[in-house]
Design a protein around this motif. Structure first.
Motif, mmCIF file in Angstrom:
data_model
loop_
_atom_site.group_PDB
_atom_site.id
_atom_site.type_symbol
_atom_site.label_atom_id
_atom_site.label_comp_id
_atom_site.label_asym_id
_atom_site.label_seq_id
_atom_site.Cartn_x
_atom_site.Cartn_y
_atom_site.Cartn_z
ATOM 1 N N ASN A 172 0.805 -1.105 -0.207
ATOM 2 C CA ASN A 172 -0.015 0.076 -0.070
ATOM 3 C C ASN A 172 0.873 1.144 -0.084
ATOM 4 N N GLY A 173 1.843 1.249 -0.776
ATOM 5 C CA GLY A 173 2.496 2.474 -1.107
ATOM 6 C C GLY A 173 3.770 2.657 -0.017
ATOM 7 N N ALA A 174 4.138 1.759 0.910
ATOM 8 C CA ALA A 174 5.304 1.904 1.790
ATOM 9 C C ALA A 174 5.893 0.490 2.007
ATOM 10 N N TYR A 175 7.209 0.656 2.428
ATOM 11 C CA TYR A 175 8.002 -0.445 2.714
ATOM 12 C C TYR A 175 7.912 -0.789 4.010
ATOM 13 N N TYR A 176 8.139 -2.158 4.495
ATOM 14 C CA TYR A 176 7.861 -2.540 5.885
ATOM 15 C C TYR A 176 8.975 -3.570 6.555
ATOM 16 N N HIS A 177 9.230 -3.273 7.789
ATOM 17 C CA HIS A 177 10.231 -4.311 8.392
ATOM 18 C C HIS A 177 9.507 -5.860 7.991
ATOM 19 N N PRO A 178 10.684 -6.761 7.710
ATOM 20 C CA PRO A 178 9.966 -8.162 7.223
ATOM 21 C C PRO A 178 10.415 -8.733 8.576
ATOM 22 N N THR A 179 9.522 -8.736 9.536
ATOM 23 C CA THR A 179 9.263 -9.323 10.720
ATOM 24 C C THR A 179 9.126 -10.670 10.594
ATOM 25 N N PHE A 180 8.369 -11.195 9.682
ATOM 26 C CA PHE A 180 8.206 -12.687 9.288
ATOM 27 C C PHE A 180 9.922 -13.150 9.021
ATOM 28 N N LEU A 181 10.416 -12.465 8.536
ATOM 29 C CA LEU A 181 11.917 -13.031 8.258
ATOM 30 C C LEU A 181 12.838 -13.072 9.337
ATOM 31 N N ARG A 226 6.406 -5.133 15.496
ATOM 32 C CA ARG A 226 4.855 -5.210 14.601
ATOM 33 C C ARG A 226 3.886 -4.269 14.674
ATOM 34 N N THR A 227 3.196 -4.278 13.574
ATOM 35 C CA THR A 227 1.974 -3.092 13.472
ATOM 36 C C THR A 227 0.771 -3.896 13.641
ATOM 37 N N ASP A 228 0.619 -5.151 13.728
ATOM 38 C CA ASP A 228 -0.647 -5.985 13.493
ATOM 39 C C ASP A 228 -0.862 -6.759 14.821
#
Length: 270
Positions: A172-181, A226-228
């Motif tokens: 959605n128009g932005a990059y995020y931390h790959p916390t899954f990784l 995380r944000t969720d």
């Protein structure tokens, strides 16, 4: 450049009347590899390989149901408005802590019925659980969920990540931390440590307790990015509360079982 980035499709195989999503396929692969690892070790420890096949037939569906219930409870404001969405687990939305609770309870009952030590089963299964969790996080990657806060593309490139991971983190128009990784790599390192601990010949039950400790330490810190997160209150993340609880429980059980004489047998005992 960003406008040309397309996320990886969620559908792995479309057979017309049947769609197989990457999310479910990846979780299935994690379960299968974990089962193979457990079966091989069970045979070395003098247990029938069918024991873990039987266990997983009960544990997997119960764990998935518990994981979904756990998630829905903490997202009830949404699911109370859209109850038809509750069963759509292929869109994501299962909580590992819920799965862990369900699988452990299943294993306790299973061990009593089969008259086998729960701690022996738990020790053998511990690396498999962590391996399954490490693989399962890539299902979150495909679904573009369980990510952290906003970062720049330059930040991700400085981590020397493959382009497909960087591009999938564009949401959605932005990059995020790959916390899954982060969590996947932490869990894979944990698998190696648990496999090495097998050779140390710890007391029975202590490899499983080491699993609880290792996973919970990593999850506590990664969850903070995380944000969720599932929230207990506006400021308390449920996963962090449970992680701290499991760390304390693991240490307390380790000490208590050693000094009370409950952990006399060792992992490599016949």
């Amino acid at each position: 450049m960003e406008q040309d980035i397309q996320p990886i499709g969620r559908v792995a195989l479309d057979l017309g009347v049947l769609q197989i999503n990457w999310y479910g396929l990846i979780i299935g692969i994690g379960v299968l590899l974990g089962l193979v690892l457990a079966i091989r070790e069970a045979e070395r420890r003098g247990l029938h390989k069918e024991l873990f096949v039987d266990l997983i037939l009960f544990a997997v569906p119960i764990a998935i149901i518990c994981a979904r219930i756990y998630y829905v409870i903490f997202q009830w404001d949404y699911y109370s408005q859209y109850p038809g969405e509750i069963i759509k687990i292929w869109n994501g939305g299962i909580a590992i802590h819920g799965a862990l609770i369900g699988s452990v309870l299943t294993a306790v009952v299973f061990a009593k019925v089969k008259k086998v030590s729960f701690w022996k089963i738990a020790d053998i299964a511990a690396p498999s659980l962590l391996l399954g969790q490490a693989i399962g996080r890539w299902g979150n990657f495909i679904n573009q969920e369980a990510h952290g806060g906003e970062v720049t593309r330059a930040f991700l490139e400085n981590l020397h990540l493959p382009q497909f991971i960087i591009n999938q983190m564009y949401i959605n128009g932005a990059y995020y931390h790959p916390t899954f990784l982060y969590e996947s790599l932490w869990n894979l390192l944990g698998v190696v440590i648990l496999l090495l601990l097998r050779k140390v010949n710890l007391r029975r039950g202590e490899i499983f307790l080491a699993y609880l400790f290792w996973y919970s330490v990593g999850r506590f810190f990664i969850e903070g990015l995380r944000t969720d997160s599932l929230m207990l209150t506006e400021s308390l993340r449920m996963a962090q509360i449970l992680s701290l609880t499991l760390i304390v429980v693991a240490i307390a059980l380790f000490v208590y079982r050693r000094f009370s004489g409950m952990a006399k047998q060792r992992y490599l005992d016949a």
